[in-house]
Design a protein around this motif. Structure first.
Motif, PDB file in Angstrom:
ATOM      1  N   ARG A  86       2.840   7.649   8.091  1.00  0.00           N
ATOM      2  CA  ARG A  86       2.852   7.807   9.541  1.00  0.00           C
ATOM      3  C   ARG A  86       2.433   6.466  10.159  1.00  0.00           C
ATOM      4  O   ARG A  86       1.371   5.931   9.821  1.00  0.00           O
ATOM      5  CB  ARG A  86       1.883   8.915   9.964  1.00  0.00           C
ATOM      6  N   LEU A  87       3.274   5.956  11.060  1.00  0.00           N
ATOM      7  CA  LEU A  87       3.007   4.651  11.647  1.00  0.00           C
ATOM      8  C   LEU A  87       3.612   4.565  13.050  1.00  0.00           C
ATOM      9  O   LEU A  87       4.453   5.391  13.434  1.00  0.00           O
ATOM     10  CB  LEU A  87       3.545   3.532  10.765  1.00  0.00           C
ATOM     11  N   LEU A  88       3.184   3.596  13.812  1.00  0.00           N
ATOM     12  CA  LEU A  88       3.592   3.526  15.212  1.00  0.00           C
ATOM     13  C   LEU A  88       5.048   3.119  15.380  1.00  0.00           C
ATOM     14  O   LEU A  88       5.764   3.679  16.195  1.00  0.00           O
ATOM     15  CB  LEU A  88       2.680   2.555  15.983  1.00  0.00           C
ATOM     16  N   ASP A  89       5.510   2.144  14.623  1.00  0.00           N
ATOM     17  CA  ASP A  89       6.875   1.643  14.793  1.00  0.00           C
ATOM     18  C   ASP A  89       7.460   1.339  13.423  1.00  0.00           C
ATOM     19  O   ASP A  89       7.260   0.258  12.870  1.00  0.00           O
ATOM     20  CB  ASP A  89       6.875   0.396  15.689  1.00  0.00           C
ATOM     21  N   ALA A  90       8.211   2.284  12.878  1.00  0.00           N
ATOM     22  CA  ALA A  90       8.726   2.146  11.514  1.00  0.00           C
ATOM     23  C   ALA A  90       9.736   1.014  11.387  1.00  0.00           C
ATOM     24  O   ALA A  90       9.759   0.293  10.382  1.00  0.00           O
ATOM     25  CB  ALA A  90       9.358   3.469  11.067  1.00  0.00           C
ATOM     26  N   ILE A  91      10.584   0.832  12.404  1.00  0.00           N
ATOM     27  CA  ILE A  91      11.618  -0.201  12.323  1.00  0.00           C
ATOM     28  C   ILE A  91      10.996  -1.586  12.198  1.00  0.00           C
ATOM     29  O   ILE A  91      11.430  -2.416  11.402  1.00  0.00           O
ATOM     30  CB  ILE A  91      12.540  -0.144  13.566  1.00  0.00           C
ATOM     31  N   THR A  92       9.950  -1.830  12.979  1.00  0.00           N
ATOM     32  CA  THR A  92       9.291  -3.141  12.955  1.00  0.00           C
ATOM     33  C   THR A  92       8.604  -3.398  11.620  1.00  0.00           C
ATOM     34  O   THR A  92       8.636  -4.520  11.088  1.00  0.00           O
ATOM     35  CB  THR A  92       8.250  -3.234  14.087  1.00  0.00           C
ATOM     36  N   LYS A  93       7.970  -2.353  11.063  1.00  0.00           N
ATOM     37  CA  LYS A  93       7.171  -2.520   9.847  1.00  0.00           C
ATOM     38  C   LYS A  93       7.990  -2.386   8.559  1.00  0.00           C
ATOM     39  O   LYS A  93       7.496  -2.728   7.477  1.00  0.00           O
ATOM     40  CB  LYS A  93       6.050  -1.481   9.816  1.00  0.00           C
ATOM     41  N   LEU A  94       9.220  -1.894   8.677  1.00  0.00           N
ATOM     42  CA  LEU A  94      10.003  -1.620   7.472  1.00  0.00           C
ATOM     43  C   LEU A  94      10.203  -2.845   6.571  1.00  0.00           C
ATOM     44  O   LEU A  94      10.038  -2.735   5.342  1.00  0.00           O
ATOM     45  CB  LEU A  94      11.363  -1.017   7.877  1.00  0.00           C
ATOM     46  N   PRO A  95      10.525  -4.033   7.099  1.00  0.00           N
ATOM     47  CA  PRO A  95      10.673  -5.200   6.208  1.00  0.00           C
ATOM     48  C   PRO A  95       9.405  -5.506   5.409  1.00  0.00           C
ATOM     49  O   PRO A  95       9.479  -5.833   4.215  1.00  0.00           O
ATOM     50  CB  PRO A  95      11.008  -6.339   7.181  1.00  0.00           C
ATOM     51  N   ASP A  96       8.239  -5.400   6.042  1.00  0.00           N
ATOM     52  CA  ASP A  96       6.976  -5.654   5.337  1.00  0.00           C
ATOM     53  C   ASP A  96       6.750  -4.627   4.231  1.00  0.00           C
ATOM     54  O   ASP A  96       6.277  -4.970   3.136  1.00  0.00           O
ATOM     55  CB  ASP A  96       5.801  -5.607   6.320  1.00  0.00           C
ATOM     56  N   ILE A  97       7.069  -3.378   4.519  1.00  0.00           N
ATOM     57  CA  ILE A  97       6.868  -2.308   3.540  1.00  0.00           C
ATOM     58  C   ILE A  97       7.788  -2.516   2.337  1.00  0.00           C
ATOM     59  O   ILE A  97       7.358  -2.413   1.177  1.00  0.00           O
ATOM     60  CB  ILE A  97       7.114  -0.928   4.199  1.00  0.00           C
ATOM     61  N   ILE A  98       9.044  -2.834   2.592  1.00  0.00           N
ATOM     62  CA  ILE A  98       9.994  -3.069   1.491  1.00  0.00           C
ATOM     63  C   ILE A  98       9.568  -4.290   0.672  1.00  0.00           C
ATOM     64  O   ILE A  98       9.673  -4.289  -0.565  1.00  0.00           O
ATOM     65  CB  ILE A  98      11.422  -3.235   2.046  1.00  0.00           C
ATOM     66  N   HIS A  99       9.057  -5.303   1.350  1.00  0.00           N
ATOM     67  CA  HIS A  99       8.597  -6.510   0.643  1.00  0.00           C
ATOM     68  C   HIS A  99       7.455  -6.169  -0.325  1.00  0.00           C
ATOM     69  O   HIS A  99       7.430  -6.648  -1.463  1.00  0.00           O
ATOM     70  CB  HIS A  99       8.128  -7.556   1.658  1.00  0.00           C
ATOM     71  N   ILE A 100       6.520  -5.329   0.110  1.00  0.00           N
ATOM     72  CA  ILE A 100       5.406  -4.920  -0.766  1.00  0.00           C
ATOM     73  C   ILE A 100       5.924  -4.115  -1.950  1.00  0.00           C
ATOM     74  O   ILE A 100       5.467  -4.283  -3.093  1.00  0.00           O
ATOM     75  CB  ILE A 100       4.363  -4.116   0.040  1.00  0.00           C
ATOM     76  N   ILE A 101       6.893  -3.241  -1.711  1.00  0.00           N
ATOM     77  CA  ILE A 101       7.477  -2.443  -2.799  1.00  0.00           C
ATOM     78  C   ILE A 101       8.146  -3.358  -3.819  1.00  0.00           C
ATOM     79  O   ILE A 101       8.005  -3.172  -5.036  1.00  0.00           O
ATOM     80  CB  ILE A 101       8.494  -1.422  -2.233  1.00  0.00           C
ATOM     81  N   GLU A 102       8.860  -4.364  -3.336  1.00  0.00           N
ATOM     82  CA  GLU A 102       9.513  -5.314  -4.240  1.00  0.00           C
ATOM     83  C   GLU A 102       8.488  -6.125  -5.027  1.00  0.00           C
ATOM     84  O   GLU A 102       8.679  -6.408  -6.222  1.00  0.00           O
ATOM     85  CB  GLU A 102      10.424  -6.248  -3.437  1.00  0.00           C
ATOM     86  N   ASP A 103       7.380  -6.516  -4.378  1.00  0.00           N
ATOM     87  CA  ASP A 103       6.322  -7.257  -5.073  1.00  0.00           C
ATOM     88  C   ASP A 103       5.730  -6.439  -6.214  1.00  0.00           C
ATOM     89  O   ASP A 103       5.312  -7.002  -7.240  1.00  0.00           O
ATOM     90  CB  ASP A 103       5.207  -7.633  -4.088  1.00  0.00           C
ATOM     91  N   GLU A 104       5.697  -5.090  -6.018  1.00  0.00           N
ATOM     92  CA  GLU A 104       5.178  -4.214  -7.068  1.00  0.00           C
ATOM     93  C   GLU A 104       6.216  -3.930  -8.147  1.00  0.00           C
ATOM     94  O   GLU A 104       5.948  -3.190  -9.094  1.00  0.00           O
ATOM     95  CB  GLU A 104       4.721  -2.893  -6.441  1.00  0.00           C
ATOM     96  N   LYS A 105       7.431  -4.520  -7.946  1.00  0.00           N
ATOM     97  CA  LYS A 105       8.536  -4.362  -8.896  1.00  0.00           C
ATOM     98  C   LYS A 105       8.898  -2.861  -9.089  1.00  0.00           C
ATOM     99  O   LYS A 105       9.127  -2.394 -10.203  1.00  0.00           O
ATOM    100  CB  LYS A 105       8.202  -5.003 -10.240  1.00  0.00           C
TER     101      LYS A 105
END
Length: 308
Positions: free
Chosen positions: A261-280
């Motif tokens: 749950r977050l205020l603006d998913a579209i804005t934060k989505l690139p950061d979230i995907i980047h963290i997922i990729e960092d975790e491989k």
């Protein structure tokens, strides 16, 4: 808008079990009142006490209709199909109308109107046992409205209906509201409750948890978006890293599924995907949505509506 039903401290005890526990609420005249709760929450018992089919252990029910608390002012559509199987649709409605002492001349006008609205005109002379399940359910609702009651109680009216029949039923319910009826609706279909209800009461273990408009209920658990992420696998570190991002309210982990749950998913989505990729980690699916009544229900009861 005035109250047509007011209940105070309504309680029903069976042996040592409180099925309904000091329930206090009111239903406004002319509204669609959604009544939600898991199986065994006390919904049916509460409604049966509201409409006079069951005597409370304690508490009061006050009904303000033109006919007072006369049962003729209430129409009840039970979840079970209750029809005379070897009578035709027309005969079923005529029989029910006579039981409510509706004049025959009025019935002759009303029956064709109801059959037309529920798209059953061509089945007028068909015996009930020859109808499909969806047609029988529509007839069940027709039987509840034949005497033009002020209050209409619909218990799981869409259960088992296909999407097209469900839409037809929703239009009929809306039309009944336009005619001035007050409608009490119990349903497991939360999109149905959201679309139709003016007010929703959520009960569990016989107690009222929350009552408000659908919009206010959804707002009550937080503004913003809900991001659903399905991964092939999960690490312990991923939720911890995601929590460091700004504007994330909550993160729930269920196996390889994340609900954020977050205020603006579209804005934060690139950061979230980047963290997922960092975790491989491998991403299976991702979706963004607004709060739903299902989220409200889980927040209040700890489980989904259809869970026992």
């Amino acid at each position: 808008m005035t109250e047509i039903i007011t209940i105070e401290n309504l309680t029903k005890v069976y042996d040592d079990t409180r099925v309904v526990d000091n329930l206090t609420l009111s239903v406004k005249k002319g509204e669609i009142f959604g009544f939600l709760g898991p199986n065994g929450a006390g919904k049916s018992t509460s409604i049966n006490m509201m409409v006079g089919l069951l005597t409370p252990t304690s508490g009061t029910v006050k009904i303000e209709t033109k006919e007072g608390q006369s049962r003729a002012s209430i129409g009840i559509c039970p979840q079970e199909i209750i029809l005379w199987q070897h009578l035709t649709c027309y005969e079923n409605l005529m029989m029910m109308g006579k039981m409510y002492e509706v004049e025959k001349s009025i019935l002759k006008e009303r029956i064709p109107e109801i059959l037309q609205k529920l798209q059953l005109t061509d089945k007028k002379d068909e015996q009930i046992h020859n109808l499909s399940g969806g047609m029988k359910r529509r007839m069940n609702i027709a039987m509840a409205t034949i005497h033009d009651p002020e209050i209409l109680v619909l218990d799981e009216p869409s259960e088992g209906l296909d999407p097209q029949s469900r839409r037809l039923l929703w239009e009929y319910i809306k039309d009944e509201k336009k005619s001035g009826k007050t409608i009490i609706l119990t349903t497991h279909l939360l999109d149905e409750a959201d679309m139709l209800s003016d007010t929703i009461a959520i009960i569990d273990h016989g107690q009222l948890l929350k009552m408000d408009t659908p919009e206010n209920l959804k707002k009550s658990i937080g503004e913003g978006d809900i991001l659903e992420i399905e991964l092939q696998d999960m690490t312990k570190e991923l939720p911890l890293k995601l929590e460091q991002l700004d504007d994330i309210t909550t993160i729930k982990v269920d196996d390889n599924h994340l609900t954020i749950r977050l205020l603006d998913a579209i804005t934060k989505l690139p950061d979230i995907i980047h963290i997922i990729e960092d975790e491989k980690l491998n991403l299976n699916d991702i979706s963004i949505r607004q709060n739903t009544l299902e989220d409200v229900f889980i927040e209040l009861t700890g489980r989904a509506l259809r869970e026992n």
